[in-house]
Design an enzyme around this catalytic site. Sequence first.
Site, PDB file in Angstrom:
ATOM      1  N   SER A 144     -20.252  11.716  -3.101  1.00  0.00           N
ATOM      2  CA  SER A 144     -20.201  11.422  -1.621  1.00  0.00           C
ATOM      3  C   SER A 144     -20.418  12.686  -0.943  1.00  0.00           C
ATOM      4  CB  SER A 144     -19.054  10.435  -1.125  1.00  0.00           C
ATOM      5  OG  SER A 144     -18.941   9.311  -1.639  1.00  0.00           O
ATOM      6  N   THR A 165     -17.940   9.485  -8.113  1.00  0.00           N
ATOM      7  CA  THR A 165     -16.706   8.269  -8.295  1.00  0.00           C
ATOM      8  C   THR A 165     -16.937   7.189  -7.328  1.00  0.00           C
ATOM      9  OG1 THR A 165     -15.333  10.336  -8.920  1.00  0.00           O
ATOM     10  CG2 THR A 165     -14.151   8.145  -8.157  1.00  0.00           C
ATOM     11  N   GLY A 183       0.011   3.381  -7.230  1.00  0.00           N
ATOM     12  CA  GLY A 183      -0.512   3.711  -6.268  1.00  0.00           C
ATOM     13  C   GLY A 183      -1.991   2.842  -5.952  1.00  0.00           C
ATOM     14  N   PHE A 184      -2.810   3.285  -5.180  1.00  0.00           N
ATOM     15  CA  PHE A 184      -4.186   2.648  -5.048  1.00  0.00           C
ATOM     16  C   PHE A 184      -4.673   1.930  -6.100  1.00  0.00           C
ATOM     17  CE2 PHE A 184      -4.277   5.388  -1.372  1.00  0.00           C
ATOM     18  CZ  PHE A 184      -4.983   4.902  -0.364  1.00  0.00           C
ATOM     19  N   GLU A 243      -4.709  -1.938  -7.311  1.00  0.00           N
ATOM     20  CA  GLU A 243      -6.054  -2.748  -6.992  1.00  0.00           C
ATOM     21  C   GLU A 243      -6.489  -3.375  -8.439  1.00  0.00           C
ATOM     22  OE1 GLU A 243      -7.744  -0.484  -3.087  1.00  0.00           O
ATOM     23  OE2 GLU A 243      -8.543   0.274  -5.033  1.00  0.00           O
ATOM     24  N   ARG A 257       7.332   3.465 -11.796  1.00  0.00           N
ATOM     25  CA  ARG A 257       8.769   4.124 -11.666  1.00  0.00           C
ATOM     26  C   ARG A 257       9.632   4.024 -10.353  1.00  0.00           C
ATOM     27  NH1 ARG A 257       6.378  10.408 -11.984  1.00  0.00           N
ATOM     28  NH2 ARG A 257       5.584  10.404  -9.912  1.00  0.00           N
ATOM     29  N   ARG A 276       3.919   4.167  -2.719  1.00  0.00           N
ATOM     30  CA  ARG A 276       4.844   5.106  -2.092  1.00  0.00           C
ATOM     31  C   ARG A 276       3.955   5.913  -1.026  1.00  0.00           C
ATOM     32  NH1 ARG A 276       6.275  10.424  -3.018  1.00  0.00           N
ATOM     33  NH2 ARG A 276       4.918  10.380  -4.849  1.00  0.00           N
ATOM     34  N   ALA A 306      -7.641   1.521   3.384  1.00  0.00           N
ATOM     35  CA  ALA A 306      -7.200   0.176   2.903  1.00  0.00           C
ATOM     36  C   ALA A 306      -6.948  -0.003   1.720  1.00  0.00           C
ATOM     37  CB  ALA A 306      -8.208  -0.722   3.448  1.00  0.00           C
ATOM     38  N   HIS A 354      -8.956 -16.119  20.205  1.00  0.00           N
ATOM     39  CA  HIS A 354      -8.071 -17.135  19.402  1.00  0.00           C
ATOM     40  C   HIS A 354      -8.903 -18.232  18.704  1.00  0.00           C
ATOM     41  CE1 HIS A 354      -4.271 -19.427  19.268  1.00  0.00           C
ATOM     42  NE2 HIS A 354      -5.180 -20.533  19.742  1.00  0.00           N
TER      43      HIS A 354
HETATM   44  P1  NDP Z   1      -1.945   7.645  -6.419  1.00  0.00           P
HETATM   45  O1  NDP Z   1      -1.530   9.259  -6.227  1.00  0.00           O
HETATM   46  O2  NDP Z   1      -2.252   7.007  -5.135  1.00  0.00           O
HETATM   47  O3  NDP Z   1      -0.927   7.003  -7.389  1.00  0.00           O
HETATM   48  C1  NDP Z   1      -0.473   7.431  -8.420  1.00  0.00           C
HETATM   49  C2  NDP Z   1       0.577   6.806  -8.981  1.00  0.00           C
HETATM   50  O4  NDP Z   1       1.264   7.139 -10.276  1.00  0.00           O
HETATM   51  C3  NDP Z   1       1.964   6.523  -8.113  1.00  0.00           C
HETATM   52  O5  NDP Z   1       2.339   5.381  -8.144  1.00  0.00           O
HETATM   53  C4  NDP Z   1       2.750   7.623  -8.880  1.00  0.00           C
HETATM   54  O6  NDP Z   1       4.029   7.302  -8.708  1.00  0.00           O
HETATM   55  C5  NDP Z   1       2.291   7.481 -10.255  1.00  0.00           C
HETATM   56  N1  NDP Z   1       2.700   8.513 -11.039  1.00  0.00           N
HETATM   57  C6  NDP Z   1       2.205   9.655 -10.961  1.00  0.00           C
HETATM   58  N2  NDP Z   1       2.671  10.283 -12.028  1.00  0.00           N
HETATM   59  C7  NDP Z   1       3.278   9.605 -12.916  1.00  0.00           C
HETATM   60  C8  NDP Z   1       3.768   9.940 -14.094  1.00  0.00           C
HETATM   61  N3  NDP Z   1       4.024  11.019 -14.866  1.00  0.00           N
HETATM   62  N4  NDP Z   1       4.600   8.947 -14.652  1.00  0.00           N
HETATM   63  C9  NDP Z   1       4.640   7.745 -14.218  1.00  0.00           C
HETATM   64  N5  NDP Z   1       4.007   7.296 -12.895  1.00  0.00           N
HETATM   65  C10 NDP Z   1       3.059   8.483 -12.243  1.00  0.00           C
HETATM   66  O7  NDP Z   1      -3.150   7.751  -7.327  1.00  0.00           O
HETATM   67  P2  NDP Z   1      -4.189   6.852  -7.699  1.00  0.00           P
HETATM   68  O8  NDP Z   1      -4.949   7.321  -9.073  1.00  0.00           O
HETATM   69  O9  NDP Z   1      -3.702   5.450  -7.420  1.00  0.00           O
HETATM   70  O10 NDP Z   1      -5.525   7.075  -6.599  1.00  0.00           O
HETATM   71  C11 NDP Z   1      -6.140   8.253  -6.653  1.00  0.00           C
HETATM   72  C12 NDP Z   1      -6.719   8.469  -5.140  1.00  0.00           C
HETATM   73  O11 NDP Z   1      -7.623   7.751  -5.131  1.00  0.00           O
HETATM   74  C13 NDP Z   1      -5.882   8.193  -4.017  1.00  0.00           C
HETATM   75  O12 NDP Z   1      -4.958   9.160  -3.505  1.00  0.00           O
HETATM   76  C14 NDP Z   1      -6.761   7.434  -2.924  1.00  0.00           C
HETATM   77  O13 NDP Z   1      -7.015   8.532  -2.046  1.00  0.00           O
HETATM   78  C15 NDP Z   1      -7.957   7.336  -3.790  1.00  0.00           C
HETATM   79  N6  NDP Z   1      -8.256   5.856  -4.016  1.00  0.00           N
HETATM   80  C16 NDP Z   1      -8.454   5.282  -2.706  1.00  0.00           C
HETATM   81  C17 NDP Z   1      -8.568   3.783  -2.699  1.00  0.00           C
HETATM   82  C18 NDP Z   1      -8.861   3.208  -1.602  1.00  0.00           C
HETATM   83  O14 NDP Z   1      -9.138   3.830  -0.397  1.00  0.00           O
HETATM   84  N7  NDP Z   1      -8.805   1.756  -1.484  1.00  0.00           N
HETATM   85  C19 NDP Z   1      -8.668   3.130  -4.116  1.00  0.00           C
HETATM   86  C20 NDP Z   1      -8.459   3.845  -5.059  1.00  0.00           C
HETATM   87  C21 NDP Z   1      -8.160   5.296  -5.088  1.00  0.00           C
HETATM   88  P3  NDP Z   1       4.958   8.248  -7.301  1.00  0.00           P
HETATM   89  O15 NDP Z   1       4.524   7.357  -6.357  1.00  0.00           O
HETATM   90  O16 NDP Z   1       6.206   7.772  -7.778  1.00  0.00           O
HETATM   91  O17 NDP Z   1       4.622   9.420  -7.293  1.00  0.00           O
END
Ligand code: NDP
Length: 470
Positions: A14, A42, A178-179, A183, A200, A206, A342, A437
């Site tokens: 992008s 990506t 995470g995201f 999803e 975890r 978070r 989102a 409405h």
């Molecule tokens: P995120 O950083 O959002 O989430 C990673 C997840 O993995 C968290 O829940 C984290 O836990 C967990 N995690 C990290 N390390 C470990 C570990 N060693 N053991 C177990 N769990 C772990 O990453 P994503 O891959 O979900 O997304 C990456 C990026 O892509 C995002 O930052 C976002 O910006 C982008 N994205 C955006 C979307 C959208 O706009 N709709 C959709 C998909 C991706 P903890 O929270 O405890 O750290």
Amino acid sequence: MSFDYDLFVIGGGSGGVRAARIAAGEYGARVGLAEESRMGGTCVIRGCVPKKLMIFAASGPGMAEEMRGYGWQGAATGTFSWEAFRQKLDAELVRLETIYTAGLEKAGVTIHKSRARLADHHTVELADGTRLTARHILIAVGGRPAKPGIPGEELGLISDDLFLMEELPRRALLVGGGFVACEFATILNGLGVGTVQVYRGDAVLRGFDREARDMATLQLSACGIDLRLRVNPTRLDRTATGIAVDFDDGSRDEFDAVFFATGRTPYTQGLGLENTGLRLTSSGAIEVDEWSQSPVPSIFAVGDVTDRVNLTPVAIREGHSFADTVFGAKPRKVRHDPVASAVYLRPHELGTIGLTEEEAAARGSVDVYAATFRPMQSMFAGSDAKVLMKLLVDPNDDRVLGCHIFGPSAGEMIQLAAIPITMGCTKADFDAAMAVHPTIAEELVTMRSPARRHRPDREAGEMEAGQAAE
Ligand code: NDP
């Protein structure tokens, strides 16, 4: 010194594509771009676009269920053909890739279908050893999924792999909260895969508003995902029938496929950084200033490789601003705050902009306007799924600090709410807008009094008084 190019862009995602197209097409720069994989990066090839199409596909069973609540007898989705969907998806990605490539070519960009690495501050080297010089180099190589570093993790997949699977697994494990994890769990579950998600923490997503996180956590379980909180895998082993996973709570389970969605890291490996004076941040990102310029004046970087706000529209804005600044004599910085985003879950999405309630309360006084209710459409059908509409307002100047929406099409709603909030609007501005409405979004302009108020001084005082009483 004369250069082969005015600009060489490494990475056709992008941010890189936008920068190359604007620099060449609008400002007449001689631009080369190297992409080792498919044009679009990506977001287009293995992220936002295919993911959102899969989310739509995964909505089928929920929509049919809702329609049964409206009197449609026997309304059902039938069976899902992954093969038919995959064929359409592949064709769509080819279409988009062609558009991206054509846009670059039309702008006059020379495309090198190759990996590229930095050879020095003005030189890149392609995979076949060809060296090309450029007055400016833009690094836009993005990020890559990161695995957690546990024994047997090579048996696990990453989100990219789902798009390429010949057939869907019968039972899958998603690791992370995470995201991507939320999803993809929504997608697999919606497509009929037995889905287990382990996270975890005590609530997914978070960093988002806690109340919205709790609702997302509830929804994931309610829609049929076996969500296990405070659980993490410790090792993976191949068995005769699948992949056995040991968890840190002592449990063991077996799956056809395990997906790690445990975050992404900047893709700087093998980029030739050692040949330059570039520096990495503590998260492994390329260090840049507010102009996306590295400490090496000829080298810039945009997008996920800089680990600022890792979202496609941000990378595009950074790439465009770089081109305007360096080639268009129109200096433009990117504002990284507030940025709306989102999370595409089903049936309700999460849309967010600005501070969370927790962040706003930590910052100072905040009035919380929040409404939780069952929306007309799904309530009529018999669902008790709830919507959250929340505005966080600074009582000192009435400014809206944040907005969080958990509901159907929250992504669409937050995009519109992002306009006044980015302009710095007040709660009175929201109130002045007439309601449409009956809609869910009308709640944003009809919330009259705060559900609660945070006053940090008073809360601290109350805490001290409470501690004294103990
Ligand atoms: P995120 O950083 O959002 O989430 C990673 C997840 O993995 C968290 O829940 C984290 O836990 C967990 N995690 C990290 N390390 C470990 C570990 N060693 N053991 C177990 N769990 C772990 O990453 P994503 O891959 O979900 O997304 C990456 C990026 O892509 C995002 O930052 C976002 O910006 C982008 N994205 C955006 C979307 C959208 O706009 N709709 C959709 C998909 C991706 P903890 O929270 O405890 O750290």
